[in-house]
Motif scaffolding. Structure first.
Motif: not given
Length: 76
Positions: A23-38, A43-49
């Motif tokens: 989970i890349g949260v280095g650039g997350a500065r708002t709740q929306d940024d965090l929601d997008q990272a999650l 989505g990646t987990l749904a495809e890969e695992r």
């Protein structure tokens, strides 16, 4: 995670721990940024695992005392 109004800040330790999970949260500065990272991580987990994502969802539902919706199957 520290909150100040609509702004978020993660400690370096939190950032490293989340990065280990993918989970890349280095650039997350708002709740929306965090929601997008999650959402990207899920989505990646749904495809890969998908089985791992399902285990995580079940564990989260049990911790909250909620039930998951009926599992949908895809027809080809």
């Amino acid at each position: 995670m520290l909150r100040a109004g609509h702004s978020l800040r993660f400690t370096p330790t939190e950032t490293d721990e989340l990065r280990k999970l993918g989970i890349g949260v280095g650039g997350a500065r708002t709740q929306d940024d965090l929601d997008q990272a999650l959402a990207q991580w899920a989505g990646t987990l749904a495809e890969e695992r998908p089985e791992l994502l399902e285990k995580i969802a079940v564990a989260m539902a049990q911790a909250k005392g909620a039930s998951l919706p009926v599992r949908l199957t895809r027809v080809r």
